[in-house]
Design a protein around this motif. Structure first.
Motif, PDB file in Angstrom:
ATOM      1  N   HIS A  52       0.840  -1.197   0.000  1.00  0.00           N
ATOM      2  CA  HIS A  52       0.000   0.000   0.000  1.00  0.00           C
ATOM      3  C   HIS A  52       0.872   1.243   0.000  1.00  0.00           C
ATOM      4  CE1 HIS A  52       0.953   0.488   4.286  1.00  0.00           C
ATOM      5  NE2 HIS A  52       0.684  -0.820   4.413  1.00  0.00           N
ATOM      6  N   SER A  53       0.244   2.381  -0.080  1.00  0.00           N
ATOM      7  CA  SER A  53       0.932   3.659  -0.179  1.00  0.00           C
ATOM      8  C   SER A  53       1.905   3.858   0.980  1.00  0.00           C
ATOM      9  CB  SER A  53      -0.094   4.798  -0.194  1.00  0.00           C
ATOM     10  OG  SER A  53       0.546   6.044  -0.312  1.00  0.00           O
ATOM     11  N   GLU A  89      -0.610   4.569  -6.589  1.00  0.00           N
ATOM     12  CA  GLU A  89      -1.905   4.419  -5.920  1.00  0.00           C
ATOM     13  C   GLU A  89      -3.040   4.877  -6.828  1.00  0.00           C
ATOM     14  OE1 GLU A  89      -3.886   5.335  -1.569  1.00  0.00           O
ATOM     15  OE2 GLU A  89      -2.559   6.837  -2.439  1.00  0.00           O
ATOM     16  N   GLY A 105      -6.957   0.857  -3.513  1.00  0.00           N
ATOM     17  CA  GLY A 105      -5.621   1.414  -3.673  1.00  0.00           C
ATOM     18  C   GLY A 105      -4.553   0.529  -3.058  1.00  0.00           C
TER      19      GLY A 105
END
Length: 370
Positions: A52-53, A89, A105
């Protein structure tokens, strides 16, 4: 009149060279040494699952290259990093929206499972604008068709009104048998059943509206084939009419399921009709759809054979050409949109060429290598 040697050489170099393609009546007829087990592409993504981000993980640069290839990242630079940044993302969320996934995302399990599916090779996002779900105006918008998900190429190219009986021919050097040609006849018939278009095979390859051939490697259209299980085929939007297939694939003529499953469970076997029906949609001017069972949906899941037009395919092609008078399905009285027909030299090497890419295993390994 004698033709200067250098002109003759240039002419020869400009003509694609058909290859001797590999055809098999069914999966059981493919020699065992040509069959490869279904690759466990999922294993290559284990360390990306849940990314993830804000994270930096080896392999994310390859994911960025993949998204760049299909238009989700509009960046001319090839120096992608392994940082899960805002660019990745945003691309991931657009991809998830296009393919009816939860827009988390995050590289979650359902997204990764979708990324490794076989798919069509043209971009889902063109010049920064998605041609699928996320690129559609809200339902009820004046610019929105009442049915949501089919799409067209930029400018809506289509065959002109005086070309309703389209001719097609096969590269004579391929020496295709009637058993192989009938697969294409069936594929064309699926589109003529719902439109005023007819498709007639003729002997002259050079004068045909649609030229079909099996080629290997670089065949001078800017989209070289890459051997078994890479790029399967590509076709140009109308009225170019070029339809090329990779001659090095193991093409199966009869895609009926065998034993416990479909031949698609064997990595190196390709259903000829499934690819042909999809690519003919591109030849007629259709882009991709977000309807999962539509012919024009970009991915082709393992264990499936997709040859039947769905309502979304039918509505899309009828918006371009109107309905076959004998068609009794949905909206039989549609007439073509009032748009100008386009002229049509093929734009080799650009976004007008569309290829069917098998992303499982070997193809995706070229991107991921993790």
């Amino acid at each position: 009149m004698r033709i200067p040697l250098f002109i003759a050489i240039l002419f020869v170099l400009s003509v694609p060279f058909p290859s001797s393609a590999h055809f098999f009546p069914n999966i059981s007829s493919i020699p065992p040494n040509l069959l490869k087990p279904n690759a466990t592409a999922w294993d290559a993504f284990n360390k990306l699952l849940g990314c993830h981000s804000g994270q930096t993980v080896d392999g994310l640069a390859k994911i960025k290259k993949y998204f760049h290839y299909f238009g989700y990242i509009n960046n001319s630079s090839s120096n992608f990093t392994d940082d899960f940044d805002d660019t990745l993302e945003s691309a991931l969320k657009t991809y998830q929206l296009n393919f009816n996934l939860n827009t988390t995302g995050v590289l979650d399990a359902s997204t990764i499972q979708h990324l490794i599916k076989p798919r069509c090779g043209n971009a889902d996002v063109v010049n920064g604008t998605s041609t699928m779900n996320s690129g559609k105006p809200p339902a009820g918008s004046p610019t929105m068709h009442t049915v949501a998900h089919y799409s067209f190429f930029p400018g809506r190219p289509r065959w002109p009104a005086n070309k309703r009986d389209l001719t097609y021919a096969f590269a004579p050097q391929n020496g295709l048998t009637d058993d192989i040609k009938i697969v294409f006849t069936h594929a064309f018939d699926r589109w003529s059943e719902v439109t005023p278009l007819t498709f007639t095979e003729i002997a002259s390859y050079q004068s045909a509206d649609i030229k079909i051939g099996f080629f290997s490697g670089d065949h001078n259209d800017g989209e070289p084939f890459d051997g078994p299980m890479g790029t399967l085929a590509h076709a140009f939007s109308p009225p170019a009419g070029h339809f090329h297939l990779d001659g090095e694939e193991n093409w199966v003529i009869d895609g009926a399921p065998i034993v416990d499953g479909n031949f698609f469970s064997i990595l190196s076997a390709v259903d000829l009709e499934s690819v042909a029906v999809h690519e003919i949609g591109h030849l007629l001017g259709l882009g991709h759809s977000s309807v999962e069972d539509a012919i024009m949906y970009p991915t082709l899941g393992a264990g499936t054979r997709r040859v039947e037009l769905r309502n979304d395919d039918i509505l899309g092609v009828q918006e371009l050409y109107g309905s076959n008078p004998n068609y009794t399905g949905p909206n039989p009285n549609l007439t073509p949109s009032q748009e100008s027909d386009t002229n049509g030299a093929p734009k080799f090497g650009l976004s007008w060429v569309h290829g069917f890419l098998l992303v499982v295993g070997l193809f995706f390994a070229a991107f991921i290598e993790i």
